[in-house]
Design a protein around this motif. Structure first.
Motif, mmCIF file in Angstrom:
data_model
loop_
_atom_site.group_PDB
_atom_site.id
_atom_site.type_symbol
_atom_site.label_atom_id
_atom_site.label_comp_id
_atom_site.label_asym_id
_atom_site.label_seq_id
_atom_site.Cartn_x
_atom_site.Cartn_y
_atom_site.Cartn_z
ATOM 1 N N PHE A 89 -68.480 -10.719 -39.889
ATOM 2 C CA PHE A 89 -67.348 -10.714 -38.960
ATOM 3 C C PHE A 89 -67.741 -10.054 -37.642
ATOM 4 O O PHE A 89 -67.420 -10.555 -36.562
ATOM 5 N N THR A 90 -68.454 -8.944 -37.721
ATOM 6 C CA THR A 90 -68.846 -8.212 -36.521
ATOM 7 C C THR A 90 -69.778 -9.053 -35.646
ATOM 8 O O THR A 90 -69.610 -9.100 -34.420
ATOM 9 N N VAL A 91 -70.732 -9.725 -36.259
ATOM 10 C CA VAL A 91 -71.655 -10.568 -35.491
ATOM 11 C C VAL A 91 -70.901 -11.708 -34.816
ATOM 12 O O VAL A 91 -71.083 -11.972 -33.619
ATOM 13 N N MET A 92 -70.021 -12.379 -35.562
ATOM 14 C CA MET A 92 -69.254 -13.485 -34.970
ATOM 15 C C MET A 92 -68.347 -12.999 -33.850
ATOM 16 O O MET A 92 -68.301 -13.604 -32.773
ATOM 17 N N ALA A 93 -67.621 -11.917 -34.098
ATOM 18 C CA ALA A 93 -66.718 -11.378 -33.079
ATOM 19 C C ALA A 93 -67.487 -10.906 -31.859
ATOM 20 O O ALA A 93 -67.011 -11.037 -30.721
ATOM 21 N N ASN A 94 -68.668 -10.382 -32.077
ATOM 22 C CA ASN A 94 -69.495 -9.894 -30.977
ATOM 23 C C ASN A 94 -69.843 -11.027 -30.013
ATOM 24 O O ASN A 94 -69.741 -10.872 -28.797
ATOM 25 N N PHE A 95 -70.255 -12.167 -30.569
ATOM 26 C CA PHE A 95 -70.600 -13.305 -29.710
ATOM 27 C C PHE A 95 -69.371 -13.933 -29.064
ATOM 28 O O PHE A 95 -69.472 -14.599 -28.044
ATOM 29 N N LEU A 96 -68.215 -13.697 -29.636
ATOM 30 C CA LEU A 96 -66.983 -14.223 -29.075
ATOM 31 C C LEU A 96 -66.423 -13.308 -27.984
ATOM 32 O O LEU A 96 -65.998 -13.779 -26.928
ATOM 33 N N ALA A 97 -66.440 -12.016 -28.228
ATOM 34 C CA ALA A 97 -65.724 -11.074 -27.351
ATOM 35 C C ALA A 97 -66.619 -10.301 -26.384
ATOM 36 O O ALA A 97 -66.122 -9.834 -25.360
ATOM 37 N N ASP A 98 -67.885 -10.157 -26.688
ATOM 38 C CA ASP A 98 -68.742 -9.291 -25.860
ATOM 39 C C ASP A 98 -69.911 -10.052 -25.235
ATOM 40 O O ASP A 98 -71.053 -9.598 -25.260
ATOM 41 N N ARG A 99 -69.608 -11.182 -24.641
ATOM 42 C CA ARG A 99 -70.645 -12.004 -24.002
ATOM 43 C C ARG A 99 -70.978 -11.418 -22.623
ATOM 44 O O ARG A 99 -70.550 -11.931 -21.591
ATOM 45 N N PHE A 100 -71.749 -10.349 -22.625
ATOM 46 C CA PHE A 100 -72.039 -9.620 -21.387
ATOM 47 C C PHE A 100 -72.750 -10.483 -20.361
ATOM 48 O O PHE A 100 -72.632 -10.252 -19.161
ATOM 49 N N TRP A 101 -73.470 -11.492 -20.792
ATOM 50 C CA TRP A 101 -74.204 -12.357 -19.882
ATOM 51 C C TRP A 101 -73.292 -13.272 -19.072
ATOM 52 O O TRP A 101 -73.730 -13.860 -18.100
ATOM 53 N N SER A 102 -72.012 -13.352 -19.474
ATOM 54 C CA SER A 102 -71.110 -14.256 -18.768
ATOM 55 C C SER A 102 -69.990 -13.544 -18.018
ATOM 56 O O SER A 102 -69.085 -14.210 -17.520
ATOM 57 N N VAL A 103 -70.056 -12.218 -17.939
ATOM 58 C CA VAL A 103 -69.017 -11.474 -17.217
ATOM 59 C C VAL A 103 -69.532 -11.098 -15.834
ATOM 60 O O VAL A 103 -70.741 -11.103 -15.586
ATOM 61 N N PRO A 104 -68.630 -10.759 -14.924
ATOM 62 C CA PRO A 104 -69.072 -10.327 -13.595
ATOM 63 C C PRO A 104 -70.004 -9.115 -13.688
ATOM 64 O O PRO A 104 -69.880 -8.291 -14.600
ATOM 65 N N GLN A 105 -70.916 -9.034 -12.749
ATOM 66 C CA GLN A 105 -71.908 -7.958 -12.744
ATOM 67 C C GLN A 105 -71.273 -6.574 -12.868
ATOM 68 O O GLN A 105 -71.798 -5.703 -13.543
ATOM 69 N N SER A 106 -70.101 -6.387 -12.269
ATOM 70 C CA SER A 106 -69.448 -5.080 -12.291
ATOM 71 C C SER A 106 -69.009 -4.665 -13.701
ATOM 72 O O SER A 106 -68.833 -3.480 -13.968
ATOM 73 N N GLU A 107 -68.843 -5.627 -14.606
ATOM 74 C CA GLU A 107 -68.420 -5.341 -15.978
ATOM 75 C C GLU A 107 -69.573 -5.407 -16.974
ATOM 76 O O GLU A 107 -69.412 -5.041 -18.140
ATOM 77 N N ARG A 108 -70.718 -5.856 -16.534
ATOM 78 C CA ARG A 108 -71.812 -6.191 -17.441
ATOM 79 C C ARG A 108 -72.316 -5.007 -18.262
ATOM 80 O O ARG A 108 -72.541 -5.135 -19.466
ATOM 81 N N VAL A 109 -72.492 -3.848 -17.668
ATOM 82 C CA VAL A 109 -73.037 -2.704 -18.408
ATOM 83 C C VAL A 109 -72.099 -2.288 -19.526
ATOM 84 O O VAL A 109 -72.530 -2.066 -20.663
ATOM 85 N N THR A 110 -70.815 -2.225 -19.232
ATOM 86 C CA THR A 110 -69.839 -1.815 -20.248
ATOM 87 C C THR A 110 -69.788 -2.810 -21.398
ATOM 88 O O THR A 110 -69.804 -2.415 -22.577
ATOM 89 N N VAL A 111 -69.753 -4.079 -21.092
ATOM 90 C CA VAL A 111 -69.681 -5.101 -22.137
ATOM 91 C C VAL A 111 -70.998 -5.165 -22.912
ATOM 92 O O VAL A 111 -70.993 -5.328 -24.138
ATOM 93 N N ALA A 112 -72.128 -4.994 -22.228
ATOM 94 C CA ALA A 112 -73.428 -4.982 -22.917
ATOM 95 C C ALA A 112 -73.509 -3.792 -23.879
ATOM 96 O O ALA A 112 -74.020 -3.929 -24.996
ATOM 97 N N ASN A 113 -73.017 -2.641 -23.454
ATOM 98 C CA ASN A 113 -73.016 -1.483 -24.357
ATOM 99 C C ASN A 113 -72.216 -1.791 -25.618
ATOM 100 O O ASN A 113 -72.654 -1.483 -26.735
#
Length: 139
Positions: A89-113
């Motif tokens: 579940f965590t792996v699937m949700a991670n790819f769904l909710a925390d796609r840091f590569w597709s967010v604006p640069q200003s949000e990327r570090v937080t989402v990548a963490n």
């Protein structure tokens, strides 16, 4: 030094420490399920936000899975199965909710963490399953 090691070992190998560690590992899932159950319309909205449908049954399934898998882990009832369920579940949700590569640069570090922290949780659950299934002579 040997006495210190023995003292630390006696404390950290106590059964209550093991259970507490499992509770900490499950805490986010218990809290998430509780919050979703308490505010089901928000849980449905979250499913819709991520494009999951039908949203209401998906939200209900997530609530049941988070509670049930956590309970299995904490009660040592097919713990390995509950751990694998939460890891998947965590792996699937991670790819769904925390796609840091597709967010604006200003949000990327937080989402990548968040993305990589979730990999740590999945790894913790895999270790629980590995041990319970006999890894390193556990189980």
């Amino acid at each position: 030094m040997l006495e210190l090691v023995q003292e630390v070992r006696s404390v950290f190998t106590a059964p209550w420490v093991h259970w507490l560690a499992l509770l900490f590992l499950c805490a986010a899932y218990l809290q998430g399920a509780f919050d979703k159950a308490r505010d089901f319309p928000a849980a449905v909205a979250e499913m819709q936000h991520f494009g999951l449908s039908p949203a209401a049954p998906m939200a209900a399934a997530v609530i049941v899975m988070e509670f049930a898998a956590s309970a299995m882990i904490l009660a040592n009832y097919h713990r390995w199965l509950g751990a694998l369920a939460l890891a998947g579940f965590t792996v699937m949700a991670n790819f769904l909710a925390d796609r840091f590569w597709s967010v604006p640069q200003s949000e990327r570090v937080t989402v990548a963490n968040s993305f990589f922290e979730h990999w740590g949780l999945a790894g913790g659950f895999l270790l629980v399953a590995w041990y319970d299934l006999g890894g390193a002579n556990g189980g």
